[in-house]
Design a protein around this motif. Sequence first.
Motif, PDB file in Angstrom:
ATOM      1  N   LYS A   1       0.850  -1.187   0.000  1.00  0.00           N
ATOM      2  CA  LYS A   1       0.000   0.000   0.000  1.00  0.00           C
ATOM      3  C   LYS A   1       0.885   1.236   0.000  1.00  0.00           C
ATOM      4  CE  LYS A   1      -3.999  -2.000   2.281  1.00  0.00           C
ATOM      5  NZ  LYS A   1      -4.860  -1.986   3.453  1.00  0.00           N
TER       6      LYS A   1
ATOM      7  N   ASP B   1       0.452  -5.598   5.915  1.00  0.00           N
ATOM      8  CA  ASP B   1       0.658  -4.465   5.015  1.00  0.00           C
ATOM      9  C   ASP B   1       2.098  -3.974   5.125  1.00  0.00           C
ATOM     10  OD1 ASP B   1      -1.942  -4.257   3.959  1.00  0.00           O
ATOM     11  OD2 ASP B   1      -2.619  -3.158   5.723  1.00  0.00           O
TER      12      ASP B   1
ATOM     13  N   ALA C   1       0.159   4.881  -6.680  1.00  0.00           N
ATOM     14  CA  ALA C   1      -0.469   3.635  -6.235  1.00  0.00           C
ATOM     15  C   ALA C   1      -1.184   2.949  -7.397  1.00  0.00           C
ATOM     16  CB  ALA C   1      -1.435   3.915  -5.082  1.00  0.00           C
TER      17      ALA C   1
ATOM     18  N   GLY D   1      -2.977  -0.328  -3.277  1.00  0.00           N
ATOM     19  CA  GLY D   1      -3.974   0.511  -2.632  1.00  0.00           C
ATOM     20  C   GLY D   1      -3.371   1.826  -2.176  1.00  0.00           C
TER      21      GLY D   1
END
Length: 179
Positions: free
Chosen positions: A56, A117, A72, A78
């Motif tokens: 991300k 993440d 992104a 994301g």
Amino acid sequence: MSDLTTTLLSGIRDVPDYPKPGVLFKDITPLLADPVAFTALTDALAELAVRHGATKIVGLEARGFILAAPAAVRAGLGFVPVRKAGKLPGATLAQSYDLEYGSAEIEVHAEDLGPGDKVLVVDDVLATGGTAEAALRLIRRAGAETAGVAVLMELGFLPGRERLEPLLNGAPLDALLTV
């Protein structure tokens, strides 16, 4: 000087005495208005995200949003906005930080980051590092890992890099330009 450096520098305008006397403001709006330069910037940030294994990209309010969101998309990742306090609905994680005169607070949606993440933090300028430091603390509190920090421009005469290095745990801090 690389082609990327030349392209980026050609789109940054110096504005003397803005926002107050003695400050030389680096205006990136000409770079954003140039589709070739903006695409080169977006591609460079996306490449850093992929190289560092990010899952991300976090963009810091407000100009970080402009850079992070297209990077992104380009990287197939994301995008997570880190906003000033009170701008996000729902459950948030907040982190306060000190400014030259007072303090501020930033927030992220609690459910947007978590274990698994790996996050690249993107902003336009690294100056004193206060906002980026708060973002790194938010990422850690959310249980996510930092993939690195990437900025368009680092003001090398200010202590931002030194402030962030202890929080990076070996993750890179990439500045496409240093002035």
